[in-house]
Motif scaffolding. Sequence first.
Motif, PDB file in Angstrom:
ATOM      1  N   TYR A  99      43.916  39.485  34.580  1.00  0.00           N
ATOM      2  CA  TYR A  99      42.675  38.966  35.156  1.00  0.00           C
ATOM      3  C   TYR A  99      42.319  37.658  34.457  1.00  0.00           C
ATOM      4  O   TYR A  99      42.260  37.594  33.235  1.00  0.00           O
ATOM      5  CB  TYR A  99      41.528  39.972  34.961  1.00  0.00           C
ATOM      6  N   ALA A 100      42.097  36.623  35.265  1.00  0.00           N
ATOM      7  CA  ALA A 100      41.776  35.305  34.717  1.00  0.00           C
ATOM      8  C   ALA A 100      40.964  34.535  35.749  1.00  0.00           C
ATOM      9  O   ALA A 100      40.717  35.021  36.850  1.00  0.00           O
ATOM     10  CB  ALA A 100      43.068  34.546  34.404  1.00  0.00           C
ATOM     11  N   HIS A 101      40.571  33.336  35.390  1.00  0.00           N
ATOM     12  CA  HIS A 101      39.902  32.460  36.348  1.00  0.00           C
ATOM     13  C   HIS A 101      40.961  31.656  37.088  1.00  0.00           C
ATOM     14  O   HIS A 101      42.018  31.343  36.543  1.00  0.00           O
ATOM     15  CB  HIS A 101      38.916  31.527  35.653  1.00  0.00           C
ATOM     16  N   VAL A 102      40.676  31.315  38.317  1.00  0.00           N
ATOM     17  CA  VAL A 102      41.639  30.632  39.173  1.00  0.00           C
ATOM     18  C   VAL A 102      42.136  29.327  38.541  1.00  0.00           C
ATOM     19  O   VAL A 102      43.281  28.944  38.729  1.00  0.00           O
ATOM     20  CB  VAL A 102      41.060  30.414  40.593  1.00  0.00           C
ATOM     21  N   ARG A 103      41.305  28.652  37.755  1.00  0.00           N
ATOM     22  CA  ARG A 103      41.706  27.380  37.141  1.00  0.00           C
ATOM     23  C   ARG A 103      42.321  27.535  35.756  1.00  0.00           C
ATOM     24  O   ARG A 103      42.716  26.539  35.145  1.00  0.00           O
ATOM     25  CB  ARG A 103      40.512  26.444  37.046  1.00  0.00           C
ATOM     26  N   ALA A 104      42.407  28.763  35.232  1.00  0.00           N
ATOM     27  CA  ALA A 104      42.980  28.974  33.894  1.00  0.00           C
ATOM     28  C   ALA A 104      44.402  28.423  33.864  1.00  0.00           C
ATOM     29  O   ALA A 104      45.159  28.574  34.815  1.00  0.00           O
ATOM     30  CB  ALA A 104      42.964  30.458  33.548  1.00  0.00           C
ATOM     31  N   LEU A 107      48.975  26.371  36.215  1.00  0.00           N
ATOM     32  CA  LEU A 107      47.976  27.401  36.483  1.00  0.00           C
ATOM     33  C   LEU A 107      48.509  28.708  35.918  1.00  0.00           C
ATOM     34  O   LEU A 107      49.699  29.020  36.063  1.00  0.00           O
ATOM     35  CB  LEU A 107      47.713  27.545  37.978  1.00  0.00           C
ATOM     36  N   LEU A 108      47.654  29.477  35.252  1.00  0.00           N
ATOM     37  CA  LEU A 108      48.092  30.703  34.605  1.00  0.00           C
ATOM     38  C   LEU A 108      48.726  31.671  35.600  1.00  0.00           C
ATOM     39  O   LEU A 108      49.752  32.297  35.309  1.00  0.00           O
ATOM     40  CB  LEU A 108      46.929  31.376  33.877  1.00  0.00           C
ATOM     41  N   SER A 109      48.143  31.775  36.788  1.00  0.00           N
ATOM     42  CA  SER A 109      48.717  32.682  37.795  1.00  0.00           C
ATOM     43  C   SER A 109      50.143  32.262  38.145  1.00  0.00           C
ATOM     44  O   SER A 109      51.041  33.105  38.250  1.00  0.00           O
ATOM     45  CB  SER A 109      47.840  32.735  39.041  1.00  0.00           C
ATOM     46  N   GLU A 110      50.383  30.972  38.300  1.00  0.00           N
ATOM     47  CA  GLU A 110      51.733  30.479  38.606  1.00  0.00           C
ATOM     48  C   GLU A 110      52.668  30.691  37.420  1.00  0.00           C
ATOM     49  O   GLU A 110      53.843  31.051  37.603  1.00  0.00           O
ATOM     50  CB  GLU A 110      51.686  28.999  38.978  1.00  0.00           C
ATOM     51  N   TRP A 111      52.162  30.472  36.205  1.00  0.00           N
ATOM     52  CA  TRP A 111      52.972  30.672  35.006  1.00  0.00           C
ATOM     53  C   TRP A 111      53.407  32.128  34.896  1.00  0.00           C
ATOM     54  O   TRP A 111      54.582  32.417  34.618  1.00  0.00           O
ATOM     55  CB  TRP A 111      52.188  30.246  33.761  1.00  0.00           C
ATOM     56  N   SER A 120      32.181  28.101  42.383  1.00  0.00           N
ATOM     57  CA  SER A 120      33.153  28.682  43.312  1.00  0.00           C
ATOM     58  C   SER A 120      34.594  28.273  43.032  1.00  0.00           C
ATOM     59  O   SER A 120      35.517  28.946  43.469  1.00  0.00           O
ATOM     60  CB  SER A 120      32.784  28.342  44.753  1.00  0.00           C
ATOM     61  N   ASP A 121      34.807  27.177  42.301  1.00  0.00           N
ATOM     62  CA  ASP A 121      36.180  26.764  42.029  1.00  0.00           C
ATOM     63  C   ASP A 121      36.753  27.439  40.788  1.00  0.00           C
ATOM     64  O   ASP A 121      37.858  27.145  40.369  1.00  0.00           O
ATOM     65  CB  ASP A 121      36.284  25.246  41.913  1.00  0.00           C
ATOM     66  N   ASP A 122      36.007  28.357  40.185  1.00  0.00           N
ATOM     67  CA  ASP A 122      36.496  29.072  39.007  1.00  0.00           C
ATOM     68  C   ASP A 122      36.335  30.579  39.189  1.00  0.00           C
ATOM     69  O   ASP A 122      35.947  31.291  38.281  1.00  0.00           O
ATOM     70  CB  ASP A 122      35.777  28.594  37.750  1.00  0.00           C
ATOM     71  N   LEU A 123      36.642  31.057  40.383  1.00  0.00           N
ATOM     72  CA  LEU A 123      36.541  32.478  40.688  1.00  0.00           C
ATOM     73  C   LEU A 123      37.647  33.264  39.980  1.00  0.00           C
ATOM     74  O   LEU A 123      38.679  32.705  39.624  1.00  0.00           O
ATOM     75  CB  LEU A 123      36.638  32.704  42.198  1.00  0.00           C
ATOM     76  N   PRO A 124      37.450  34.561  39.810  1.00  0.00           N
ATOM     77  CA  PRO A 124      38.487  35.387  39.187  1.00  0.00           C
ATOM     78  C   PRO A 124      39.698  35.556  40.094  1.00  0.00           C
ATOM     79  O   PRO A 124      39.580  35.555  41.319  1.00  0.00           O
ATOM     80  CB  PRO A 124      37.797  36.739  38.990  1.00  0.00           C
ATOM     81  N   VAL A 125      40.851  35.707  39.459  1.00  0.00           N
ATOM     82  CA  VAL A 125      42.077  36.087  40.156  1.00  0.00           C
ATOM     83  C   VAL A 125      42.690  37.270  39.424  1.00  0.00           C
ATOM     84  O   VAL A 125      42.501  37.447  38.222  1.00  0.00           O
ATOM     85  CB  VAL A 125      43.121  34.948  40.249  1.00  0.00           C
ATOM     86  N   LYS A 126      43.428  38.073  40.192  1.00  0.00           N
ATOM     87  CA  LYS A 126      44.197  39.177  39.614  1.00  0.00           C
ATOM     88  C   LYS A 126      45.660  38.912  39.949  1.00  0.00           C
ATOM     89  O   LYS A 126      46.000  38.643  41.099  1.00  0.00           O
ATOM     90  CB  LYS A 126      43.754  40.514  40.209  1.00  0.00           C
TER      91      LYS A 126
END
Length: 111
Positions: free
Chosen positions: A14-19, A25-29, A66-72
């Motif tokens: 769980y992180a923020h979309v811009r992390a 981007l953390l999700s891409e990493w 809104s540009d820093d919403l959570p992502v899973k």
Amino acid sequence: MSEKTIEGVQLCFYAHVRARHDGMLLSEWLLEQARRQGIGGGSVFRATAGFGRHGVLREEAFFELSDDLPVKVEFLLRTEQADAFLARVREEGVDVVYATSTIRFGVLGAQ
């Protein structure tokens, strides 16, 4: 074809979309690291609202947040894959919240 059920782990980050981590981007990493480790797949889900460990509520309705919403970022893994992947993320010093659950999963249909 018979269905094969696997006892494993649901691993969620769980992180923020811009992390970001290592310039990505953390999700891409996380997805890229999983791919490199031979993990069969992963998914990223964006929330419409949420708050994290710092208590800041973020919603699509608040334009400035809104540009820093959570992502899973979610993976269904064998236990040894989850352990190895978590070790990699720890090794990299990634600042992220995670959760694991014991699960049973499989694939239906043509394989």
